[in-house]
Design an enzyme around this catalytic site. Structure first.
Site, mmCIF file in Angstrom:
data_model
loop_
_atom_site.group_PDB
_atom_site.id
_atom_site.type_symbol
_atom_site.label_atom_id
_atom_site.label_comp_id
_atom_site.label_asym_id
_atom_site.label_seq_id
_atom_site.Cartn_x
_atom_site.Cartn_y
_atom_site.Cartn_z
ATOM 1 N N SER A 64 -11.106 -1.285 23.012
ATOM 2 C CA SER A 64 -11.089 -2.729 22.863
ATOM 3 C C SER A 64 -11.464 -3.369 24.193
ATOM 4 O O SER A 64 -11.322 -2.747 25.252
ATOM 5 C CB SER A 64 -9.688 -3.182 22.425
ATOM 6 N N GLY A 93 -14.382 -3.834 18.794
ATOM 7 C CA GLY A 93 -13.595 -4.111 19.989
ATOM 8 C C GLY A 93 -14.421 -4.738 21.091
ATOM 9 O O GLY A 93 -14.235 -4.437 22.276
ATOM 10 N N PRO A 138 -15.644 -6.441 14.930
ATOM 11 C CA PRO A 138 -15.857 -7.085 16.237
ATOM 12 C C PRO A 138 -14.598 -7.291 17.061
ATOM 13 O O PRO A 138 -14.633 -7.287 18.279
ATOM 14 C CB PRO A 138 -16.497 -8.428 15.858
ATOM 15 N N ARG A 154 -11.438 -9.100 18.910
ATOM 16 C CA ARG A 154 -10.965 -10.353 19.487
ATOM 17 C C ARG A 154 -12.051 -11.403 19.671
ATOM 18 O O ARG A 154 -11.759 -12.588 19.876
ATOM 19 C CB ARG A 154 -10.301 -10.072 20.837
ATOM 20 N N TYR A 159 -1.071 -5.093 30.348
ATOM 21 C CA TYR A 159 -2.361 -4.533 30.767
ATOM 22 C C TYR A 159 -2.837 -5.032 32.123
ATOM 23 O O TYR A 159 -3.971 -4.749 32.502
ATOM 24 C CB TYR A 159 -3.452 -4.896 29.743
ATOM 25 N N CYS A 177 13.434 -13.643 32.831
ATOM 26 C CA CYS A 177 14.176 -12.930 33.872
ATOM 27 C C CYS A 177 13.528 -11.572 34.147
ATOM 28 O O CYS A 177 14.136 -10.522 33.939
ATOM 29 C CB CYS A 177 15.633 -12.769 33.441
#
Length: 476
Positions: free
Chosen positions: A246, A282, A325, A327, A375, A402
């Site tokens: 991706s 991707g 395809p 995103r 990521y 936090c």
């Protein structure tokens, strides 16, 4: 439909040594790079960000912050473009194409209808995604069902409903899907997901064709599993499926994967029909001005050329094509709005002495965008409620949770006069942000609002503290 032309920001080498190498200081920290922002994004005459014809101040006054905003015209146009590009190039090489929308990127009933109206099929990977798409009116025959661990209940429900294709991820699913199809008197179309071994140039967690990972089967096991599929009278083997990863920008990985898959495809033709080939997808999008995303038209041409050339070399007919395809359909259409709460300058020791990083904290964070923490994904940011002539300052946009890793934007430049109460806009958040959202620290997930032609409407309701309390059985 014509959209406003955005100004690409001029850049200069960053004087702040804490800036990553790819990030250059802009001469205008208010400029909106058209490669990153949704198609209708522009600034009004008084400097306010406008999305789909709606000012951010109006959006925030109505829905609060954090807020996911989807540019409906942008998303619809990208879906139409994907279908037209791949259908055109498939026809050029003598075949047809099916283009799948990735439900995991972002799914709601409205978005499912948008992509279906554009001619896309829908790829689901859980019973929940299937339920949403079906409730939205998507024909199950226009859906594909992925997943490395589909439950027996999910298999039974989707097969009974007439799911178009089930992508088998392992040998165990052959018998499971066959039993469900026999039980419901159906012959179920199936693909087999294989690992091409092609290592996409992407984040380790986004590379999905490596040998040592949970998806698919090795190419070496393909023939035996296909033989077991063909022995099941309730199954119809329609072809191989591959997904190399991706957020991929180039076509080289797809070229190598297609070569490896088509070699196996050609061998399988000796013992039965193999009408289709799913090359996955991707495709990458621009999250920052440093990203060079290829147009869908270019990718469609490249993939068609690759398949045509390899089929000619192997002496086999060009199969029906399927692509996913990813995103690229909904990602660029999304913008997340936040309000600035606190600002802190931190002195960081470096070899030459020290440098300052400015932490700008907002009222959201990893609960509405986990990708930065997961990521180390890069994002851009701009002040949304105004423009400024103040010199740019290197900032890191942090969330309210936090966790020290609760970061939204690792590095970008904002005008140096950013203050509490300013609204910030983070573009390219249409994919995977809402999908990965959580209630960490008991924060409700924000609403999703679609904007178009000067109007806004909620397409996914946000969560209040009352919603969170209502789920706590200890308070019954």
């Amino acid at each position: 439909m014509s959209f406003p032309v955005l100004q690409t920001p001029e850049v200069r080498v960053s004087p702040n040594p804490l800036a990553p190498a790819w990030l250059h200081e802009p001469t205008d920290a208010d400029a909106l790079d058209p490669a990153v922002w949704s198609a209708t994004a522009q600034r009004s005459s008084d400097g306010e960000l406008v999305l789909g014809g709606v000012t951010v101040s109006d959006l925030v006054a109505s829905y609060g912050t954090p807020l996911y905003v989807l540019d409906e015209d942008d998303a619809r146009a990208r879906a139409v473009e994907a279908v037209r590009s791949f259908e055109r190039e498939a026809a050029r090489i003598g075949t047809t194409a099916t283009v799948y929308y990735a439900a995991k990127a972002f799914l709601s009933a409205e978005v499912a209808r948008w992509v279906a109206e554009a001619g896309m099929a829908v790829d689901v990977c859980t019973g929940g995604e299937f339920a949403v798409a079906r409730a939205a009116g998507v024909d199950p025959a226009r859906m594909g069902f992925h997943g490395n661990n589909k439950s027996l209940a999910e298999i039974d429900r989707t097969v009974e409903a007439g799911i178009g294709t089930v992508v088998l991820d392992n040998a165990a699913e052959v018998g499971r899907v066959a039993a469900a199809a026999e039980r419901h008197g159906r012959v179920q179309r199936v693909r087999l997901r294989v690992n091409s071994g092609v290592h996409a140039s992407t984040h380790e967690y986004l590379a999905t064709a490596r040998e040592d990972q949970k998806f698919g089967v090795p190419l070496s096991e393909t023939a035996d599993i296909v033989d077991s599929i063909r022995r099941q009278p309730s199954l119809e083997f329609v072809g191989l499926h591959s997904h190399i990863g991706s957020q991929i920008f180039g076509s080289d990985g797809f070229a190598e994967a297609a070569r490896r898959l088509l070699a196996v495809h050609a061998d399988l033709l000796a013992s039965g029909p193999v009408p289709e080939l799913n090359l996955g997808g991707g495709f990458g999008i621009a999250y920052t001005s440093a990203d060079d995303a290829r147009p869908l038209d270019d990718l469609a041409v490249a993939l068609a050329d690759i398949v045509q050339a390899e089929c000619l070399r192997l002496g086999v007919d060009v199969p029906l094509l399927a692509v996913e395809p990813g995103r690229v359909i909904v990602g660029p259409a999304g913008t997340t709005l936040y309000e600035v709460g606190t600002i802190k300058d931190v002195s960081v020791a470096i070899d030459e002495g020290s440098a300052v990083r400015r932490y700008v904290s907002v009222d959201g964070g990893m609960s509405d965008n986990a990708r930065t923490a997961l990521y180390a994904a890069d994002y851009s940011v701009r002040i949304a409620n105004r423009t400024s002539s103040a010199p740019p300052a290197l900032v890191r946009v942090a969330g309210k949770h936090c966790e020290s890793g609760d970061l939204v934007v690792l590095a970008d430049y904002l005008p140096g006069d950013v203050v509490p109460g300013d609204l910030l806009a983070v573009p390219a958040t249409g994919a995977y942000c809402h999908s990965l959202a959580s209630n960490y620290n008991h924060v409700g997930r924000p609403p999703v609002v679609a904007v178009r032609d000067g109007r806004a409407r909620v397409i996914v309701r946000g969560e209040s503290e009352a919603d969170l309390l209502a789920r706590d059985a200890g308070l019954d």
